[in-house]
Design an enzyme around this catalytic site. Structure first.
Site, PDB file in Angstrom:
ATOM      1  N   GLU A  98      12.402   1.771   3.292  1.00  0.00           N
ATOM      2  CA  GLU A  98      11.191   2.307   4.301  1.00  0.00           C
ATOM      3  C   GLU A  98      11.428   1.923   5.784  1.00  0.00           C
ATOM      4  O   GLU A  98      11.200   2.510   6.462  1.00  0.00           O
ATOM      5  CB  GLU A  98       9.962   1.321   4.202  1.00  0.00           C
ATOM      6  CG  GLU A  98       9.369   1.809   2.773  1.00  0.00           C
ATOM      7  CD  GLU A  98       8.933   3.236   2.365  1.00  0.00           C
ATOM      8  OE1 GLU A  98       8.462   3.950   3.358  1.00  0.00           O
ATOM      9  OE2 GLU A  98       8.881   3.721   1.186  1.00  0.00           O
TER      10      GLU A  98
ATOM     11  N   PHE B 262       0.937  -1.322  -0.018  1.00  0.00           N
ATOM     12  CA  PHE B 262      -0.048  -0.114  -0.043  1.00  0.00           C
ATOM     13  C   PHE B 262       0.960   1.248  -0.094  1.00  0.00           C
ATOM     14  O   PHE B 262       1.639   1.422   0.796  1.00  0.00           O
ATOM     15  CB  PHE B 262      -0.974   0.079   1.272  1.00  0.00           C
ATOM     16  CG  PHE B 262      -1.767   1.166   1.502  1.00  0.00           C
ATOM     17  CD1 PHE B 262      -2.797   1.160   0.465  1.00  0.00           C
ATOM     18  CD2 PHE B 262      -1.779   2.005   2.378  1.00  0.00           C
ATOM     19  CE1 PHE B 262      -3.675   2.248   0.287  1.00  0.00           C
ATOM     20  CE2 PHE B 262      -2.717   3.179   2.283  1.00  0.00           C
ATOM     21  CZ  PHE B 262      -3.649   3.268   1.389  1.00  0.00           C
ATOM     22  N   GLY B 263       0.890   2.103  -1.011  1.00  0.00           N
ATOM     23  CA  GLY B 263       1.404   3.216  -1.126  1.00  0.00           C
ATOM     24  C   GLY B 263       0.239   4.482  -0.823  1.00  0.00           C
ATOM     25  O   GLY B 263      -0.865   4.576  -1.332  1.00  0.00           O
ATOM     26  N   TYR B 264       0.631   5.275   0.086  1.00  0.00           N
ATOM     27  CA  TYR B 264       0.104   6.748   0.799  1.00  0.00           C
ATOM     28  C   TYR B 264       0.793   7.740   0.728  1.00  0.00           C
ATOM     29  O   TYR B 264       0.271   8.761   0.739  1.00  0.00           O
ATOM     30  CB  TYR B 264      -0.426   6.251   2.140  1.00  0.00           C
ATOM     31  CG  TYR B 264       0.610   6.082   3.242  1.00  0.00           C
ATOM     32  CD1 TYR B 264       1.203   7.123   3.780  1.00  0.00           C
ATOM     33  CD2 TYR B 264       1.101   4.733   3.199  1.00  0.00           C
ATOM     34  CE1 TYR B 264       2.261   6.945   4.812  1.00  0.00           C
ATOM     35  CE2 TYR B 264       2.026   4.322   4.094  1.00  0.00           C
ATOM     36  CZ  TYR B 264       2.742   5.408   4.890  1.00  0.00           C
ATOM     37  OH  TYR B 264       3.817   5.200   5.733  1.00  0.00           O
ATOM     38  N   GLY B 265       2.087   7.771   0.484  1.00  0.00           N
ATOM     39  CA  GLY B 265       2.834   9.010   0.151  1.00  0.00           C
ATOM     40  C   GLY B 265       3.767   9.008  -0.951  1.00  0.00           C
ATOM     41  O   GLY B 265       3.253   8.702  -2.225  1.00  0.00           O
ATOM     42  N   SER B 266       5.106   8.930  -0.861  1.00  0.00           N
ATOM     43  CA  SER B 266       5.830   8.890  -2.045  1.00  0.00           C
ATOM     44  C   SER B 266       5.742   7.743  -2.758  1.00  0.00           C
ATOM     45  O   SER B 266       6.312   7.457  -4.146  1.00  0.00           O
ATOM     46  CB  SER B 266       7.201   9.057  -1.570  1.00  0.00           C
ATOM     47  OG  SER B 266       8.009   8.153  -0.788  1.00  0.00           O
TER      48      SER B 266
END
Length: 180
Positions: A89, A10-14
């Site tokens: 990350e 899941f990507g929510y920023g960069s």
């Protein structure tokens, strides 16, 4: 983790605008129980130990939800992509790699990796006022560039995806004002 069928992240920023990996599928998704928040000091990518910046993190909040992108990584690339994600990350152990259930925009539910802030880590800021966030983001720069660039890219990509975030838009305006 069983990666015979690959995995989802899941990507929510960069990760939305700079994933740095190949994927089989990308689809908008919703994660319940977490808020996207500038609640983590960045001492590597968007700041330094002497002048930390801020980056987004998923902060647990039972009443919140976060819109982002779910990426399906194919089995042929799973091992390499997972290693690259962990290097990116987990650079300072402020994120916890965890499994979450996403609701994909096509109606499917999918278990996915997500990187969630560790509230017990020294880089967790807790709630900072928007004014304080704007001051920090306007000034900080790290190994991946200016902190404001990270904010502006994330805000712009959310809007382009139809996932406008009014808080990030207000914060972007505040930072732009500080930069003039």
């Amino acid at each position: 983790m069983d990666m015979r069928d690959g995995f989802w992240v899941f990507g929510y920023g960069s990760l939305m605008w700079n994933p740095e990996f190949e994927f089989v599928e990308r689809i908008p998704a919703r994660l319940s129980g977490f808020a996207r928040s500038f609640c983590m000091w960045s001492i590597h990518h968007r700041g330094t130990p002497e002048d930390p910046g801020l980056v987004l993190a998923l902060d647990e909040d039972a009443s919140a939800h976060c819109r982002g992108l779910a990426y399906h990584i194919g089995a042929d690339r799973a091992v390499d992509v997972l290693a690259a994600l962990r290097e990116r990350e987990l650079v300072s152990s402020a994120y916890i790699e965890t499994h979450v259930d996403l609701l994909l925009d096509d109606g499917r539910t999918q278990t996915s990796l997500a990187y969630v802030v560790d509230r017990d880590h020294a880089q967790y800021t807790g709630a900072l006022s928007l004014a304080r966030q704007a001051d920090i983001i306007a000034a900080a720069c790290g190994g991946r560039g200016a902190n404001c660039e990270y904010l502006f890219n994330t805000t712009r990509h959310l809007a382009e995806l139809g996932m406008r975030d009014p808080v990030l838009e207000e914060l972007s305006d505040m930072v732009r004002h500080r930069l003039t």
